[in-house]
Design a protein around this motif. Sequence first.
Motif, PDB file in Angstrom:
ATOM      1  N   GLU A 113      -2.953   3.014   3.697  1.00 13.56           N
ATOM      2  CA  GLU A 113      -1.511   2.706   3.668  1.00 13.56           C
ATOM      3  C   GLU A 113      -1.303   1.231   3.353  1.00 13.56           C
ATOM      4  OE1 GLU A 113      -0.001   3.859   7.475  1.00 13.56           O
ATOM      5  OE2 GLU A 113      -0.657   5.934   7.218  1.00 13.56           O
ATOM      6  N   GLU A 114      -0.059   0.914   2.972  1.00 15.64           N
ATOM      7  CA  GLU A 114       0.255  -0.469   2.632  1.00 15.64           C
ATOM      8  C   GLU A 114       0.456  -1.285   3.913  1.00 15.64           C
ATOM      9  OE1 GLU A 114       3.519  -2.721  -0.086  1.00 15.64           O
ATOM     10  OE2 GLU A 114       3.251  -0.553  -0.422  1.00 15.64           O
ATOM     11  N   VAL A 115      -0.177  -2.452   3.969  1.00 10.37           N
ATOM     12  CA  VAL A 115      -0.026  -3.341   5.135  1.00 10.37           C
ATOM     13  C   VAL A 115       1.368  -3.967   5.081  1.00 10.37           C
ATOM     14  CG1 VAL A 115      -0.891  -5.468   6.222  1.00 10.37           C
ATOM     15  CG2 VAL A 115      -2.505  -3.826   5.217  1.00 10.37           C
ATOM     16  N   ARG A 116       2.038  -4.074   6.249  1.00 13.48           N
ATOM     17  CA  ARG A 116       3.365  -4.703   6.304  1.00 13.48           C
ATOM     18  C   ARG A 116       3.330  -6.101   5.695  1.00 13.48           C
ATOM     19  NH1 ARG A 116       5.641  -3.974  12.406  1.00 13.48           N
ATOM     20  NH2 ARG A 116       6.326  -6.100  12.011  1.00 13.48           N
ATOM     21  N   ALA A 117       4.377  -6.430   4.943  1.00 12.52           N
ATOM     22  CA  ALA A 117       4.386  -7.718   4.244  1.00 12.52           C
ATOM     23  C   ALA A 117       4.319  -8.890   5.224  1.00 12.52           C
ATOM     24  CB  ALA A 117       5.632  -7.819   3.370  1.00 12.52           C
ATOM     25  N   ASP A 118       4.772  -8.666   6.486  1.00 15.33           N
ATOM     26  CA  ASP A 118       4.742  -9.764   7.461  1.00 15.33           C
ATOM     27  C   ASP A 118       3.507  -9.697   8.358  1.00 15.33           C
ATOM     28  OD1 ASP A 118       5.512  -7.515   8.893  1.00 15.33           O
ATOM     29  OD2 ASP A 118       7.154  -8.487   9.960  1.00 15.33           O
TER      30      ASP A 118
END
Length: 196
Positions: A136-141
């Motif tokens: 999954e994509e890691v949160r941008a923050d």
Amino acid sequence: MIVIFLGPPGAGKGTQAAHIVERYKIPQLSTGDMLRAAVAAKTPVGVKAKEVMDAGNLVSDEIVGAIVSDRIEEPDCARGFLLDGFPRTLVQAEMLDEILAKKGLSVNAVIELKVDEAALLDRLRNRIEETKARGEEVRADDNEETFAKRLGVYSEQTAPLIPYYEKQGKLRAVDGMGTVEDVSAALDAILDPISA
Ligand code: AP5
């Protein structure tokens, strides 16, 4: 039952919210999740919020206050709700008190999840690794630089809510350093009598 989760990033608010939802059958109102959904859907609020969130800063009180105020009108909030990540400033806390007072309601308990900074950083690193492992994509923050910024924002803008709710006699500090199950048990001990 109206409960607030206060705690720095990575304290376990989202993790424990799942337990509360299941045990007390009240919805979790996570402003972070609602804002991330708005960002993903590219709504006008999402477009405004994206840059602020990616930098680890707080979205404006007006935007977040409006989101919460609308959400608590929905039928699933009639028996109560758990606020996860709201309020985060004194202005938001006052907004919430006002919104609830108009409905003849008030907050029952404010849970402060206490976790030390080294453990928070370990949890962030684990979350990043686990997210990547799931493809999954890691949160941008969720990177160490922005995380440090988010911790600073918590100390400066959110920690003042601790004495605010202490004065109202609603603050309950919980040791968030134990296992997920230990923390859930500590929450049950506080919330079972309130829900009864
Ligand atoms: P938000 O989404 O609220 O993020 P946050 O407060 O930074 O919290 P996190 O989601 O990072 O952590 P958490 O405490 O939920 O911990 P978790 O359970 O995931 O906010 C994001 C952004 O949105 C803000 O920076 C801001 O820009 C904006 N925003 C949101 N609300 C706003 C508001 N009211 N006003 C203005 N702007 C707002 O746990 C972390 C990790 O640790 C997980 O991997 C978990 O598995 C693990 N873990 C949990 N518990 C344990 C345990 N007991 N032992 C070991 N590991 C554990």
